[in-house]
Design a protein around this motif. Sequence first.
Motif, PDB file in Angstrom:
ATOM      1  N   ILE A   1      76.245  99.659  16.619  1.00  0.00           N
ATOM      2  CA  ILE A   1      76.711 100.334  15.405  1.00  0.00           C
ATOM      3  C   ILE A   1      76.974  99.312  14.306  1.00  0.00           C
ATOM      4  O   ILE A   1      76.642  99.537  13.138  1.00  0.00           O
ATOM      5  N   PHE A   2      77.514  98.181  14.687  1.00  0.00           N
ATOM      6  CA  PHE A   2      77.721  97.105  13.717  1.00  0.00           C
ATOM      7  C   PHE A   2      76.385  96.662  13.123  1.00  0.00           C
ATOM      8  O   PHE A   2      76.257  96.495  11.910  1.00  0.00           O
ATOM      9  N   ALA A   3      75.381  96.488  13.980  1.00  0.00           N
ATOM     10  CA  ALA A   3      74.060  96.059  13.497  1.00  0.00           C
ATOM     11  C   ALA A   3      73.428  97.127  12.605  1.00  0.00           C
ATOM     12  O   ALA A   3      72.730  96.799  11.641  1.00  0.00           O
ATOM     13  N   LEU A   4      73.661  98.385  12.913  1.00  0.00           N
ATOM     14  CA  LEU A   4      73.075  99.456  12.109  1.00  0.00           C
ATOM     15  C   LEU A   4      73.771  99.644  10.761  1.00  0.00           C
ATOM     16  O   LEU A   4      73.149 100.100   9.805  1.00  0.00           O
ATOM     17  N   THR A   5      75.041  99.300  10.695  1.00  0.00           N
ATOM     18  CA  THR A   5      75.796  99.584   9.464  1.00  0.00           C
ATOM     19  C   THR A   5      75.963  98.396   8.531  1.00  0.00           C
ATOM     20  O   THR A   5      76.316  98.588   7.364  1.00  0.00           O
ATOM     21  N   THR A   6      75.731  97.196   9.002  1.00  0.00           N
ATOM     22  CA  THR A   6      75.916  96.038   8.117  1.00  0.00           C
ATOM     23  C   THR A   6      74.688  95.839   7.240  1.00  0.00           C
ATOM     24  O   THR A   6      73.575  96.225   7.580  1.00  0.00           O
TER      25      THR A   6
ATOM     26  N   ASN B   1      64.022  96.584   9.456  1.00  0.00           N
ATOM     27  CA  ASN B   1      63.447  97.264  10.621  1.00  0.00           C
ATOM     28  C   ASN B   1      63.858  96.586  11.922  1.00  0.00           C
ATOM     29  O   ASN B   1      64.152  97.251  12.914  1.00  0.00           O
ATOM     30  N   GLU B   2      63.874  95.274  11.931  1.00  0.00           N
ATOM     31  CA  GLU B   2      64.296  94.541  13.122  1.00  0.00           C
ATOM     32  C   GLU B   2      65.771  94.819  13.431  1.00  0.00           C
ATOM     33  O   GLU B   2      66.151  94.995  14.588  1.00  0.00           O
ATOM     34  N   THR B   3      66.579  94.873  12.401  1.00  0.00           N
ATOM     35  CA  THR B   3      67.993  95.178  12.578  1.00  0.00           C
ATOM     36  C   THR B   3      68.176  96.579  13.142  1.00  0.00           C
ATOM     37  O   THR B   3      69.018  96.804  14.009  1.00  0.00           O
ATOM     38  N   ARG B   4      67.393  97.531  12.692  1.00  0.00           N
ATOM     39  CA  ARG B   4      67.477  98.899  13.210  1.00  0.00           C
ATOM     40  C   ARG B   4      67.066  98.958  14.677  1.00  0.00           C
ATOM     41  O   ARG B   4      67.664  99.690  15.456  1.00  0.00           O
ATOM     42  N   ILE B   5      66.052  98.209  15.040  1.00  0.00           N
ATOM     43  CA  ILE B   5      65.604  98.199  16.442  1.00  0.00           C
ATOM     44  C   ILE B   5      66.692  97.617  17.343  1.00  0.00           C
ATOM     45  O   ILE B   5      67.041  98.196  18.371  1.00  0.00           O
ATOM     46  N   VAL B   6      67.243  96.494  16.942  1.00  0.00           N
ATOM     47  CA  VAL B   6      68.314  95.869  17.722  1.00  0.00           C
ATOM     48  C   VAL B   6      69.519  96.795  17.798  1.00  0.00           C
ATOM     49  O   VAL B   6      70.109  96.997  18.868  1.00  0.00           O
ATOM     50  N   GLY B   7      69.869  97.397  16.695  1.00  0.00           N
ATOM     51  CA  GLY B   7      71.000  98.322  16.677  1.00  0.00           C
ATOM     52  C   GLY B   7      70.775  99.520  17.576  1.00  0.00           C
ATOM     53  O   GLY B   7      71.673  99.947  18.310  1.00  0.00           O
ATOM     54  N   ALA B   8      69.582 100.082  17.550  1.00  0.00           N
ATOM     55  CA  ALA B   8      69.269 101.238  18.394  1.00  0.00           C
ATOM     56  C   ALA B   8      69.284 100.866  19.870  1.00  0.00           C
ATOM     57  O   ALA B   8      69.774 101.637  20.711  1.00  0.00           O
TER      58      ALA B   8
END
Length: 164
Positions: A109-114, A122-129
Amino acid sequence: MLPKQIWKEEFQYYSDKSVDGLKSEIQQLFDKTNGWNFSVNLTGEFISEYEFKMTPKWQFAVIKSFEREVSYLNGQIFSDEFKRTRVTFTVRPNSILLIFFFVFPLFGIFALTTDNINGDINETRIVGAVFTFAVPALMLLFGHFAKQGIKNRFVKTFDLSPVV
């Protein structure tokens, strides 16, 4: 409410053997599996006269945390009101699975919201998911298989039948 795959569950079973007979069989298993005998993937000890704890002798993963076993079984043998031998036991997976189930989604959630400072959103969304959904799902799977494995081995080894 916690998912039952990563939380402890209690089970009730009957045995055709006497209380002392079942205790003797369990003690024989403990004596046999303390050394290099790998015939049954269970080991443990009695913690009081009719209470015992068991863990798998070997396991599918090595966990280096405050608990070293993949799963734990704690049980008690007693005679019920109808003079039948009854075994009550709880089964639970390693606590690290519960901790990871809650901690990894926080990272996700931190990775998806920062805001993505370095660029690739896109890479951040993948890691966050992955951290938010995939890792907790894996913890549920590991917990389920760890608990089912030790429960099924225990029931099969001592030929127990469920309380209906």
